[in-house]
Design a protein around this motif. Structure first.
Motif, PDB file in Angstrom:
ATOM      1  N   PRO A  99      38.287  29.632  27.954  1.00 18.87           N
ATOM      2  CA  PRO A  99      37.418  30.566  27.722  1.00 18.87           C
ATOM      3  C   PRO A  99      35.974  29.794  27.551  1.00 18.87           C
ATOM      4  O   PRO A  99      34.957  30.140  28.118  1.00 18.87           O
ATOM      5  CB  PRO A  99      37.787  31.085  26.364  1.00 18.87           C
ATOM      6  CG  PRO A  99      39.097  31.231  26.347  1.00 18.87           C
ATOM      7  CD  PRO A  99      39.511  29.786  27.015  1.00 18.87           C
TER       8      PRO A  99
ATOM      9  N   LEU B 117      33.832  28.802  30.804  1.00 19.41           N
ATOM     10  CA  LEU B 117      33.386  29.794  31.424  1.00 19.41           C
ATOM     11  C   LEU B 117      31.657  30.067  31.233  1.00 19.41           C
ATOM     12  O   LEU B 117      31.242  30.087  30.031  1.00 19.41           O
ATOM     13  CB  LEU B 117      33.880  31.444  31.172  1.00 19.41           C
ATOM     14  CG  LEU B 117      35.546  31.293  31.590  1.00 19.41           C
ATOM     15  CD1 LEU B 117      36.170  32.536  31.239  1.00 19.41           C
ATOM     16  CD2 LEU B 117      35.688  30.726  32.960  1.00 19.41           C
ATOM     17  N   ASP B 118      30.982  30.793  31.998  1.00 17.22           N
ATOM     18  CA  ASP B 118      29.576  31.004  32.126  1.00 17.22           C
ATOM     19  C   ASP B 118      29.763  32.625  31.790  1.00 17.22           C
ATOM     20  O   ASP B 118      30.703  33.220  31.618  1.00 17.22           O
ATOM     21  CB  ASP B 118      28.633  30.493  33.150  1.00 17.22           C
ATOM     22  CG  ASP B 118      29.056  31.111  34.544  1.00 17.22           C
ATOM     23  OD1 ASP B 118      30.040  32.101  34.784  1.00 17.22           O
ATOM     24  OD2 ASP B 118      28.615  30.544  35.533  1.00 17.22           O
ATOM     25  N   LEU B 119      28.398  33.258  31.909  1.00 19.52           N
ATOM     26  CA  LEU B 119      28.223  34.592  31.749  1.00 19.52           C
ATOM     27  C   LEU B 119      28.953  35.424  32.824  1.00 19.52           C
ATOM     28  O   LEU B 119      29.242  36.781  32.762  1.00 19.52           O
ATOM     29  CB  LEU B 119      26.834  34.919  31.847  1.00 19.52           C
ATOM     30  CG  LEU B 119      26.166  34.693  30.427  1.00 19.52           C
ATOM     31  CD1 LEU B 119      24.655  34.919  30.473  1.00 19.52           C
ATOM     32  CD2 LEU B 119      26.937  35.361  29.083  1.00 19.52           C
ATOM     33  N   TYR B 120      29.213  34.848  33.930  1.00 22.61           N
ATOM     34  CA  TYR B 120      29.707  35.466  35.266  1.00 22.61           C
ATOM     35  C   TYR B 120      31.224  35.446  35.164  1.00 22.61           C
ATOM     36  O   TYR B 120      31.914  35.793  36.251  1.00 22.61           O
ATOM     37  CB  TYR B 120      29.041  34.825  36.506  1.00 22.61           C
ATOM     38  CG  TYR B 120      27.688  35.003  36.604  1.00 22.61           C
ATOM     39  CD1 TYR B 120      27.225  36.205  36.725  1.00 22.61           C
ATOM     40  CD2 TYR B 120      26.697  34.019  36.622  1.00 22.61           C
ATOM     41  CE1 TYR B 120      25.719  36.617  36.702  1.00 22.61           C
ATOM     42  CE2 TYR B 120      25.134  34.108  36.262  1.00 22.61           C
ATOM     43  CZ  TYR B 120      24.870  35.444  36.537  1.00 22.61           C
ATOM     44  OH  TYR B 120      23.538  35.461  36.371  1.00 22.61           O
ATOM     45  N   LEU B 121      31.748  34.823  34.325  1.00 22.43           N
ATOM     46  CA  LEU B 121      33.269  34.497  33.983  1.00 22.43           C
ATOM     47  C   LEU B 121      33.842  33.645  34.908  1.00 22.43           C
ATOM     48  O   LEU B 121      34.918  33.718  35.331  1.00 22.43           O
ATOM     49  CB  LEU B 121      34.044  35.895  33.881  1.00 22.43           C
ATOM     50  CG  LEU B 121      33.460  36.849  32.642  1.00 22.43           C
ATOM     51  CD1 LEU B 121      34.375  38.202  32.735  1.00 22.43           C
ATOM     52  CD2 LEU B 121      33.673  36.248  31.482  1.00 22.43           C
ATOM     53  N   HIS B 122      33.060  32.772  35.331  1.00 24.36           N
ATOM     54  CA  HIS B 122      33.583  31.558  36.144  1.00 24.36           C
ATOM     55  C   HIS B 122      33.200  30.344  35.484  1.00 24.36           C
ATOM     56  O   HIS B 122      32.401  30.198  34.899  1.00 24.36           O
ATOM     57  CB  HIS B 122      33.453  31.526  37.616  1.00 24.36           C
ATOM     58  CG  HIS B 122      32.154  31.610  38.108  1.00 24.36           C
ATOM     59  ND1 HIS B 122      31.440  30.200  38.394  1.00 24.36           N
ATOM     60  CD2 HIS B 122      31.096  32.632  38.403  1.00 24.36           C
ATOM     61  CE1 HIS B 122      30.258  30.668  38.755  1.00 24.36           C
ATOM     62  NE2 HIS B 122      29.915  32.042  38.668  1.00 24.36           N
TER      63      HIS B 122
ATOM     64  N   ASN C  82      31.389  27.169  34.601  1.00 22.31           N
ATOM     65  CA  ASN C  82      30.017  26.628  34.438  1.00 22.31           C
ATOM     66  C   ASN C  82      29.963  25.313  35.243  1.00 22.31           C
ATOM     67  O   ASN C  82      30.697  24.545  35.064  1.00 22.31           O
ATOM     68  CB  ASN C  82      29.579  26.751  32.940  1.00 22.31           C
ATOM     69  CG  ASN C  82      28.167  26.047  32.968  1.00 22.31           C
ATOM     70  OD1 ASN C  82      27.776  24.929  33.082  1.00 22.31           O
ATOM     71  ND2 ASN C  82      27.291  26.865  32.796  1.00 22.31           N
TER      72      ASN C  82
ATOM     73  N   ARG D 177      38.547  30.303  37.542  1.00 18.85           N
ATOM     74  CA  ARG D 177      38.433  31.368  36.403  1.00 18.85           C
ATOM     75  C   ARG D 177      39.107  31.213  35.252  1.00 18.85           C
ATOM     76  O   ARG D 177      40.259  30.306  35.202  1.00 18.85           O
ATOM     77  CB  ARG D 177      38.914  32.717  37.170  1.00 18.85           C
ATOM     78  CG  ARG D 177      37.863  33.004  38.291  1.00 18.85           C
ATOM     79  CD  ARG D 177      37.989  34.501  38.661  1.00 18.85           C
ATOM     80  NE  ARG D 177      37.028  34.908  39.815  1.00 18.85           N
ATOM     81  CZ  ARG D 177      35.731  35.014  39.642  1.00 18.85           C
ATOM     82  NH1 ARG D 177      34.878  35.036  38.657  1.00 18.85           N
ATOM     83  NH2 ARG D 177      34.762  35.042  40.907  1.00 18.85           N
ATOM     84  N   LEU D 178      39.240  31.918  34.327  1.00 19.75           N
ATOM     85  CA  LEU D 178      40.056  31.733  33.089  1.00 19.75           C
ATOM     86  C   LEU D 178      41.507  31.626  33.513  1.00 19.75           C
ATOM     87  O   LEU D 178      42.250  32.388  34.132  1.00 19.75           O
ATOM     88  CB  LEU D 178      39.896  33.226  32.365  1.00 19.75           C
ATOM     89  CG  LEU D 178      40.464  32.878  30.787  1.00 19.75           C
ATOM     90  CD1 LEU D 178      39.827  31.861  29.999  1.00 19.75           C
ATOM     91  CD2 LEU D 178      40.221  34.185  30.018  1.00 19.75           C
TER      92      LEU D 178
END
Length: 176
Positions: free
Chosen positions: A34, A37-42, A44, A90-91
């Motif tokens: 977690p 991740l950046d604000l776009y959920l991928h 950074n 992604r997460l």
């Protein structure tokens, strides 16, 4: 922050996969957390660079490089890097980072670091690494570092044209 701790552990307590040659690839396995991740959920873009730091430390461990570098008080620094992103991470994704030496000139060692997920390339980084001497900050010629790590003097593989062009463009290549 978690990748900084990951790097600290990879460097302070290196993994025990020694016996590989300088030109052999090294694979580091990571899972996207977690905190990656950046604000776009991928992942950074800066996190990729931190993951690459960990993978380079694992590469040095895999070739048994920490003791010979420590004896000379040499340490690596990144002189330049470039990234190409193809697929988002992604997460929870399980990722392999394959690190390999592409070659070197008088100044720097060029490495390629490829991120793959389930066999598909997601990102690729090229890094120009330089070595300095602890205390004095004196630059160490790349062929001397490679010879120390390989245990013998070896010739650099021919660098890909794209890497040579990039190295000249960012002014890290050896100047004749």
């Amino acid at each position: 922050m978690s990748r900084q701790l990951h790097l600290l552990l990879a460097t302070a307590l290196p993994r025990k996969r020694t016996g590989r040659h300088v030109l052999d690839p090294s694979v580091t396995r990571v899972r996207v957390l977690p905190t990656d991740l950046d604000l776009y959920l991928h992942v950074n873009n800066g996190t990729y660079l931190q993951m690459m730091d960990v993978a380079r430390s694992n590469y040095i461990a895999d070739i048994g490089g920490f003791p010979p570098l420590k004896e000379k008080a040499w340490y690596p620094v990144v002189a330049a890097s470039t990234m190409t992103y193809r697929r988002s991470l992604r997460l929870g994704d399980r990722v392999h980072i394959t690190t390999r030496v592409l070659g070197w000139d008088e100044r720097v060692v060029y490495l390629e670091q490829v991120f793959t997920r389930r066999g598909e390339q997601c990102a690729r980084g090229v890094v120009a690494g330089r070595f300095l001497t602890r205390g004095s900050g004196e630059r160490v010629p790349a062929p001397a570092v490679v010879a120390r790590l390989a245990g013998e003097q070896i010739e650099s593989p021919e660098l890909p044209d794209e890497v040579l062009r990039w190295a000249r463009a960012v002014d890290v290549a050896h100047r004749a």
